[in-house]
Design an enzyme around this catalytic site. Structure first.
Site, PDB file in Angstrom:
ATOM      1  N   HIS C 215      38.130  30.666  -3.049  1.00 31.00           N
ATOM      2  CA  HIS C 215      39.148  30.183  -3.990  1.00 31.00           C
ATOM      3  C   HIS C 215      39.596  28.759  -3.693  1.00 31.00           C
ATOM      4  O   HIS C 215      40.267  28.149  -4.514  1.00 31.00           O
ATOM      5  CB  HIS C 215      40.343  31.138  -3.990  1.00 31.00           C
ATOM      6  N   SER C 219      34.442  29.299  -7.861  1.00 31.38           N
ATOM      7  CA  SER C 219      33.075  29.814  -7.882  1.00 31.38           C
ATOM      8  C   SER C 219      32.064  28.740  -8.257  1.00 31.38           C
ATOM      9  O   SER C 219      32.370  27.816  -9.007  1.00 31.38           O
ATOM     10  CB  SER C 219      32.945  30.955  -8.891  1.00 31.38           C
ATOM     11  N   LYS C 243      34.448  41.907 -17.779  1.00 32.29           N
ATOM     12  CA  LYS C 243      33.022  41.845 -17.461  1.00 32.29           C
ATOM     13  C   LYS C 243      32.753  42.581 -16.147  1.00 32.29           C
ATOM     14  O   LYS C 243      31.742  43.277 -16.017  1.00 32.29           O
ATOM     15  CB  LYS C 243      32.583  40.383 -17.363  1.00 32.29           C
ATOM     16  N   ASP C 244      33.665  42.434 -15.202  1.00 30.93           N
ATOM     17  CA  ASP C 244      33.524  43.148 -13.937  1.00 30.93           C
ATOM     18  C   ASP C 244      33.610  44.655 -14.147  1.00 30.93           C
ATOM     19  O   ASP C 244      32.857  45.426 -13.554  1.00 30.93           O
ATOM     20  CB  ASP C 244      34.608  42.708 -12.936  1.00 30.93           C
ATOM     21  N   GLU C 287      16.647  53.205   8.035  1.00 29.15           N
ATOM     22  CA  GLU C 287      16.932  53.276   6.600  1.00 29.15           C
ATOM     23  C   GLU C 287      16.320  52.057   5.907  1.00 29.15           C
ATOM     24  O   GLU C 287      16.126  51.000   6.521  1.00 29.15           O
ATOM     25  CB  GLU C 287      18.429  53.331   6.357  1.00 29.15           C
TER      26      GLU C 287
END
Lengths: 256, 188, 488
Positions: C215, C219, C243-244, C287
């Site tokens: 921040h 972004s 959108k998230d 894994e």
């Protein structure tokens, strides 16, 4: 172009774990059978599971334990509580110590688990030429392609090829890793007598019944899990659709 | 909730970004919010329920006890839900004393008939936890009233398990139980 | 960060806000925060990763209420959760599948950063904190997998902790210290449980720092160019909140498909066999999310003689001591790549002091090497494996191209997609037994992996001619809109 690359990535990522589970060289792949519990809508064939319980009790329980399954769970596969209670009472379990400090035997209760044939692993090995008959509670989950594997193993004993030497006290089974297995062929045609005379008692049928039973023993939550899954997926699909429509609406008069 | 307006932070001042107004969008947003809330609440329940007693604990929630080995005048202690339960095979003397005692002066008045099953006055089944602060009282006629005595703070119970003397506020608790046969009880 | 409100507003919220301005803080963080208007769906993965961290902590907490970290009962306690605890199977599968989902999301998030140059100035520290989070995640996942105490839990722990014995002198004592004994056993299980519970909260803290660093300058975006003004931005709410949420919906559909219909697909059947120190599984496999690193670890099958390292140090020292000569030599060379190499040398020659020190180091290495000392392949593998993650810290300096987004870097784009394919290949190789052609392929993959960062990034940054950048984000958005309209 980006979508193509992304989907290629996705496919590759999905394939990797399946490849990781490929069986070792030489072990024959089990025949892929159709099971009633396969797939998104899979369900247990309860009559078959009950027959499998009978097979387990009459054939397998001599050497293999089922220590994670409590008798009270038998109500899941179609027995009433009274029937399950009676079934449990046929077994003897060790309890204690009593007030004198000694362990004692008593008939099984609903809260008890299936008792194991041997007191511990060492006792099991000493009674079986060093081999350890595994507990069957989780066997379907503990082997790759478990259901097909167990079925193939049970019906798949054959004469060893001429270039393979089978040691004394062992047998040849191409489905077992390494091919040499200490368990003698456990089932043969007509080995058990089913209550319902219509059900064939071929090796194949017996093996299918036992696999259905062991599938239930390993994943008793399966039917509830798939039922819940359908509901969750439908809800999520609708919710995601609503979110998508909302997103489009909110973004509609923005150039993007 | 009213339509959100573009907040006028310095960076976005003068921005042309403006989500559209309109009823259709409000309905959509409302539906989206509602479904999100329902989803979140539904997600929460399995976690809460996982803290409830598990199946194996529930399976041990009742215990069956065979009464045949308990001779008259004897009592045994069995475990039920992690606590001791006294089962006493009362003598005729115990039963008489308990039934004819004057209950009006008791701290927790209760007739003996309310503390045993009908026709089975010789069997007393009680949770062996002192109602004061939870110690296990001594039995076999201990205390001044031919019943039980709690050594922690000196509570005396009579042959019906009623508090007679000492700090305990209530009689020893009679758990839910039933006779599944003349010689067997199921507690819980 | 949080500022005292100038006046106390009426009401309960106003009273609280005046004393602890949490609402204003949250609003500034998520509601008003300006974001570039052109973010694509690859920008959803950060918030999805955040949700997964919360999900793992929540499911993990409720599992802890029923799990027992003692070798005698650990496996049984997990089966107790699966069979007896209400919805225990659901919480357990969410946690196990969740770990896989978490890594899939984080890897995609990292690849986004690599492609769009999100690690470049001024976001180097965002990137670093991200690498720290990745390391914490890997440690957490490794220890978490041990807890069910299955065959893979035990043997995976044995193999990986044994790696530390590769370090000379201190190796064996470190391993004994890690184990709390002479093999993986109860003390190991107990401490892994404690640390597995702790590290996610450390991750939570680092995520907080990661977001603060983000921040500070906001972004990145798919064009890679800076925001030039408010016309390039939109408030986070409602545009990116919705959108998230849509992204969460899609993600949870995939997550649920695995949890409800194929919960053991990404796992290994051997972990449903209780741990047996006397029986080693035929193929010990970690894994899937560790497979590429496992492949790199096993790729180093040869010992590295110390004299070779010494010669390398000597050569490097010589070149740094005479940069001018080397540069001239390189320019004369007809081979295209060498002038570039020469351009990487500093202008100033290395000082006499440092030349002597490095020369001395080189001499020691050469003498030791001639005496037979080597970096054993085991240690080589360990160094390569750790190096493959640590190198991520240095990327902002390896890739010094002023152009952030690979969308505008045609040469780099080719190398990038080969890198992605290579990573997938390494993952596949990690699952294979170290026989036949697999070790060679793993070595090639490892060389490309390190070569991408150490050679390709700087060289391409130096020689590449990027495509012309758009004038601004808004211009790029308009250009794309016209392009899309024209195409229809």
């Amino acid at each position: 172009m980006h979508v193509f690359r992304s989907s290629l990535l996705a496919v590759a990522l999905l394939v990797t774990p399946a490849l990781a589970l490929a069986s070792s060289a030489g072990q024959k792949h089990p025949e892929q059978l159709e099971w009633s519990f396969d797939g998104v809508l899979g369900k247990l064939d309860k009559p078959s599971v009950q027959r499998g319980l009978q097979v387990y009790k009459e054939v397998c329980a001599a050497c293999h334990g089922l220590k994670r399954v409590p008798f009270r769970k038998l109500t899941d596969i179609g027995f009433s509580e009274a029937e399950a209670k009676a079934f449990a009472a046929e077994y003897t379990v060790t309890d204690g110590p009593n007030d004198e400090g000694e362990m004692f035997d008593r008939p099984g209760r609903l809260s008890d688990k299936f008792p194991s044939p041997y007191a511990n692993d060492n006792a099991a090995r000493s009674m079986n030429n060093g081999a350890m008959p595994p507990d069957l509670s989780l066997i379907i989950k503990a082997r790759p392609d478990g259901a097909n594997y167990v079925h193939a193993l049970l019906v798949g004993y054959e004469d060893a090829p001429h270039d393979v030497t089978v040691p004394e006290g062992a047998y040849y089974n191409p489905y077992f890793p390494g091919g040499i297995i200490k368990m003698p062929p456990p089932i043969s045609d007509g080995q058990v007598t089913y209550q319902n005379a219509d059900t064939p008692t071929t090796k194949d049928q017996i093996a299918r019944d036992v696999v259905n039973f062991l599938q239930w023993a390993a994943e008793p939550e399966m039917e509830e899990r798939k039922r819940m899954g359908i509901k969750v997926m439908i809800f999520l699909a609708i919710m995601t659709g609503v979110f998508y429509a909302t997103k489009k609406r909110i973004w509609s008069n923005l150039e993007h | 909730m009213t339509a959100p307006t573009i907040p006028q932070s310095p960076e976005t001042k003068g921005s042309t970004a403006h989500p559209p107004e309109g009823g259709r969008r409000d309905f959509l947003i409302l539906t989206a919010q509602a479904m999100g809330a329902v989803g979140a609440a539904t997600l929460l329940w399995p976690f809460v329920d996982s803290m409830n007693p598990s199946a194996d604990v529930l399976a041990l929630a009742s215990t069956e006890v065979d009464l045949t080995p308990i001779a008259e005048g004897q009592e045994i202690k069995v475990m039920w839900r992690g606590k001791p339960v006294f089962i006493r095979h009362r003598t005729a003397k115990n039963i008489e004393e308990a039934a004819t005692a004057d209950i009006s002066g008791l701290r927790d008045p209760e007739p003996d008939s309310a503390r045993h099953k009908e026709g089975k006055s010789q069997w007393l089944v009680m949770v062996g936890v002192c109602t004061h602060l939870g110690c296990v009282p001594l039995g076999n006629g201990a205390g001044d009233f031919d019943g039980w005595f709690c050594p922690c703070h000196g509570s005396h119970y009579d042959s019906s398990g009623r508090i007679m003397k000492g700090p305990a506020p209530k009689n020893l608790v009679v758990p839910p139980y039933e006779f599944v046969s003349d010689t067997k009880v199921k507690i819980g | 960060m949080a500022h005292a409100p100038l006046e106390e507003k009426p009401g309960v919220m106003g009273w609280l806000e005046y004393r602890l301005p949490i609402f204003g803080f949250a609003k500034g963080l998520v509601y008003d925060f300006p974001a570039p208007r052109n973010l694509n769906y690859f920008w959803n993965f950060g918030s999805i990763a955040g949700i997964m961290l919360v999900s793992q902590i929540l499911t993990g907490l409720f599992l802890t209420m029923h799990y027992a970290a003692n070798t005698a009962v650990a496996f049984d306690s997990v089966e107790h959760i699966m069979r007896d605890v209400n919805y225990g199977w659901l919480i357990r599968y969410m946690h196990a599948v969740g770990a896989s989902m978490f890594f899939a999301v984080v890897f995609t998030h990292i690849f986004r950063g690599l492609y769009f140059g999100s690690y470049k100035r001024p976001r180097e520290v965002v990137w670093w904190l991200g690498v720290v989070i990745l390391l914490l995640m890997m440690a957490t996942a490794f220890m978490g997998y041990v807890l069910p105490w299955g065959q893979m839990s035990f043997w995976g722990a044995t193999v990986i902790t044994n790696l530390f014995s590769a370090f000379p002198l201190v190796g064996e004592p470190i391993v004994t210290w890690l184990w709390g004994g002479f093999s993986v056993d109860n003390p190991t299980l107990n401490r892994f449980f404690a640390l597995h519970f702790l590290l996610p909260f450390a991750s939570l803290g680092v995520v907080g720092l990661h977001l603060i660093a983000l921040h500070t300058h906001g972004s990145n975006n798919p064009t890679g160019i800076d925001v030039k003004g408010p016309q390039d931005q939109i408030p986070f709410h409602p545009y990116y909140t919705i959108k998230d949420f849509f992204g969460f919906g899609v993600f949870f559909l995939i997550f649920s498909a695995f949890v409800f219909f194929a919960p053991n697909y990404l796992g290994h059947p051997d972990n449903y066999i209780p741990a047996d120190p006397l029986v080693t599984p035929a193929h010990i496999v970690p894994e899937w999310y560790f497979l590429p690193f496992y492949a790199i670890l096993r790729a180093i099958v040869f010992d590295i003689p110390l004299w070779i390292v010494g010669v390398g140090v000597a050569g490097l020292t010589a070149m740094l001591r005479m940069p001018g000569c080397v540069r001239d030599l390189c320019k004369k060379c007809p081979f295209g790549i060498l002038p570039v190499f020469g351009s990487f040398l500093p202008q100033k020659a290395l000082s006499l002091k440092w030349t002597t020190i490095l020369g001395g180091v080189a001499a020691v290495l050469i003498i030791a090497g001639l005496g037979g000392m080597v970096i054993e392949s085991k240690l080589g593998g360990v160094l390569a494996m750790f190096g493959s993650i640590l190198i991520l810290f240095v990327i902002p300096w390896l890739d010094f191209s002023p152009v952030r987004s690979i969308n505008y870097r045609p040469i780099m784009r080719w190398f990038f997609w080969v890198f992605v394919a290579n990573a997938i290949m390494l993952g596949w190789l990690g699952s294979k037994p170290p026989e036949g052609i697999y070790p060679l392929l793993s070595l090639i993959g490892t060389i490309y992996y390190f070569g991408y960062f150490l050679v390709i990034m700087p060289v391409v940054a130096r020689i590449e001619k990027p495509r012309p950048l758009p004038a601004s984000i808004s211009a790029a958005v308009l250009e794309k809109k016209h392009h899309d309209h024209a195409a229809h």
